[in-house]
Design a protein around this motif. Structure first.
Motif, mmCIF file in Angstrom:
data_model
loop_
_atom_site.group_PDB
_atom_site.id
_atom_site.type_symbol
_atom_site.label_atom_id
_atom_site.label_comp_id
_atom_site.label_asym_id
_atom_site.label_seq_id
_atom_site.Cartn_x
_atom_site.Cartn_y
_atom_site.Cartn_z
ATOM 1 N N HIS A 32 -0.122 6.448 -18.854
ATOM 2 C CA HIS A 32 -0.493 5.532 -19.932
ATOM 3 C C HIS A 32 -2.002 5.305 -19.973
ATOM 4 O O HIS A 32 -2.585 5.163 -21.055
ATOM 5 C CB HIS A 32 0.256 4.207 -19.776
ATOM 6 C CG HIS A 32 1.727 4.312 -20.075
ATOM 7 N ND1 HIS A 32 2.202 4.830 -21.257
ATOM 8 C CD2 HIS A 32 2.812 3.965 -19.342
ATOM 9 C CE1 HIS A 32 3.528 4.801 -21.251
ATOM 10 N NE2 HIS A 32 3.915 4.278 -20.101
ATOM 11 N N ARG A 342 1.848 2.061 -27.207
ATOM 12 C CA ARG A 342 0.919 1.308 -26.349
ATOM 13 C C ARG A 342 -0.451 1.177 -27.018
ATOM 14 O O ARG A 342 -1.443 0.895 -26.335
ATOM 15 C CB ARG A 342 0.748 2.031 -25.000
ATOM 16 C CG ARG A 342 2.023 2.204 -24.178
ATOM 17 C CD ARG A 342 2.519 0.907 -23.594
ATOM 18 N NE ARG A 342 3.684 1.103 -22.747
ATOM 19 C CZ ARG A 342 3.661 1.043 -21.418
ATOM 20 N NH1 ARG A 342 2.527 0.806 -20.784
ATOM 21 N NH2 ARG A 342 4.765 1.223 -20.716
ATOM 22 N N ASP A 351 0.340 -3.054 -22.505
ATOM 23 C CA ASP A 351 1.014 -2.651 -21.276
ATOM 24 C C ASP A 351 1.920 -3.747 -20.722
ATOM 25 O O ASP A 351 2.696 -3.504 -19.795
ATOM 26 C CB ASP A 351 -0.017 -2.255 -20.214
ATOM 27 C CG ASP A 351 -0.765 -0.988 -20.589
ATOM 28 O OD1 ASP A 351 -0.159 -0.117 -21.243
ATOM 29 O OD2 ASP A 351 -1.958 -0.866 -20.248
#
Length: 421
Positions: A32, A342, A351
């Motif tokens: 991420h 995200r 997050d």
């Protein structure tokens, strides 16, 4: 919302290769973080991953922002699902026979198939399923309480969507294991546990899994044409919409899609749900304090945060300017839902796991447009019912260790997750 950095402060993206299998073995937080850096840049172009016996393709653009993924989804005339939406390389003809479902088609063929199969997903049909979903969830928790701490994936998360889909289609109970094992192979990604380490063996196993599912439906379809029942297979094989019906190949590939998408993705949402409420006990406490009030938001946030389907592929039918970036006819593009979900330009503190997040315009069921997930309502219902039963009867259940993850770029899968209560 976070502001995009100026051109002179763009974060370094050297070393990020989304086509490298090693990237998909990184911890989720590292992946991420990499996508967050990529979102500050124009769409990056990557070489295609090595698929063994398949010839290398020309490469693809990685669409990682919410705006890019949503726009590409809304423009199916420019971003086509044909020849494949689920494979970066173009699939060989023998694979297309089994995996060439409507998810890999464009209008008018996509619209025709969706019009026929959507009769199995009407509000009336889904309402009829409610009692069945509840009954199966209760039985699963009965077995969980009798078994004690165990692997949550195999004992809980995988069982509910599997039995619901199989009963919808009229699959005999003694064939359910075959459906589960075949769907595991189809969505195995690069995981050697399901495909082996040799590329040639992997392709053969994929083909065998597709053949198995298609053969199962062909047998059942023949029975239902002769003796119709009230299941979805009967409705599909005897459907006639504007003079059209499904061919045997279309029926088989639709079942492959249903078995894979409806089984694997929902099971992963349930598995990630337990992981998330374990890692965020304050969110579990909030949800458990008023289950019904928070259930809709919790389910949407589980899907956003986990993004069980990581990407889908599109192919450009013409030159196109996407938010200021030029793409060319014939180019491939991967729509990374896991990154779009995200995007700090759309989600505050993206997050964080927050079951009260509003609005929550996630793309976990696909972007807006004709390919939005047909089974989204069923998936939401299954996740809700499973956690309602756990909340009611096993409120202290939690993950007992870190999950064992699937080695795949396509599915954010959990193979096993020990639980305790």
């Amino acid at each position: 919302m976070a502001q995009s950095p100026s051109a002179g402060t763009l974060p370094d993206i050297s070393g990020i290769d989304l086509s490298d299998n090693e990237f998909w073995k990184l911890p989720l937080e590292d992946r991420h973080a990499a996508f967050a850096r990529l979102r500050s840049h124009p769409p990056q172009f990557y070489a295609e991953p090595d698929m063994g016996p398949l010839p290398p393709g020309p490469g693809y653009h990685a669409l990682v922002t919410h705006a890019d993924v949503a726009e590409a989804s809304r423009e199916p005339g420019a971003f086509a699902s044909e020849p494949s939406a689920v494979s970066i390389p173009d699939m060989p003809a023998d694979f297309a026979e089994y995996f060439g479902s409507m998810i890999n088609l464009d209008d008018p063929r996509h619209a025709r198939l969706r019009r026929i199969v959507s009769r199995g997903f009407t509000p009336r049909m889904l309402a009829r399923l409610q009692e069945d979903v509840q009954r199966h969830a209760a039985r699963i928790v009965d077995d969980l309480l009798a078994t004690g701490p165990c692997d949550f994936v195999s004992q809980v998360a995988a069982r509910l969507p599997l039995v619901v889909i199989c009963e919808m289609m009229g699959i005999p109970e003694d064939r359910h294991r075959e459906v589960l094992e075949s769907s595991n192979v189809v969505l195995a990604g690069n995981d050697p546990e399901y495909l082996g380490s040799d590329p040639g063996t992997a392709m053969a196993r994929l083909l065998e899994a597709g053949e198995s599912l298609s053969r199962l439906l062909a047998e059942l379809a023949a029975q239902r044409r002769a003796e119709p029942t009230s299941d979805l297979t009967s409705a599909l094989v005897n459907a006639n919409v504007d003079g059209e019906a499904l061919t045997d190949q279309e029926l088989g590939s639709f079942f492959t899609l249903l078995a894979v998408a409806g089984n694997e993705t929902t099971r992963n949402a349930i598995s990630h749900g337990l992981r998330l409420i374990t890692e965020h006990p304050e969110q579990r406490g909030l949800w458990w304090s008023d289950f019904e009030a928070h259930a809709p938001g919790a389910v949407e946030e589980i899907v956003r945060h986990a993004s069980p389907v990581v990407w889908m592929r599109r192919t450009l039918t013409r030159d196109y300017e996407l938010n200021g970036h030029r793409l060319s006819a014939g180019d491939k593009a991967l729509l990374f839902y896991a990154s779009a979900n995200r995007d700090a330009a759309v989600f505050d503190d993206p997050d964080a796991f927050d079951i009260t997040r509003k609005p929550n315009p996630h793309l976990g069921f696909g972007g807006p447009g004709p390919h939005f997930c047909l089974g989204a309502h069923l998936a939401r219902r299954e996740v809700t019912v499973m956690f309602r039963e756990l909340h009611r009867r096993v409120p202290g259940i939690r993950a007992a260790a870190r999950p064992k993850r699937l080695a795949s770029s396509f599915v954010n899968g959990i193979k096993s997750l020990p639980c305790t209560f």
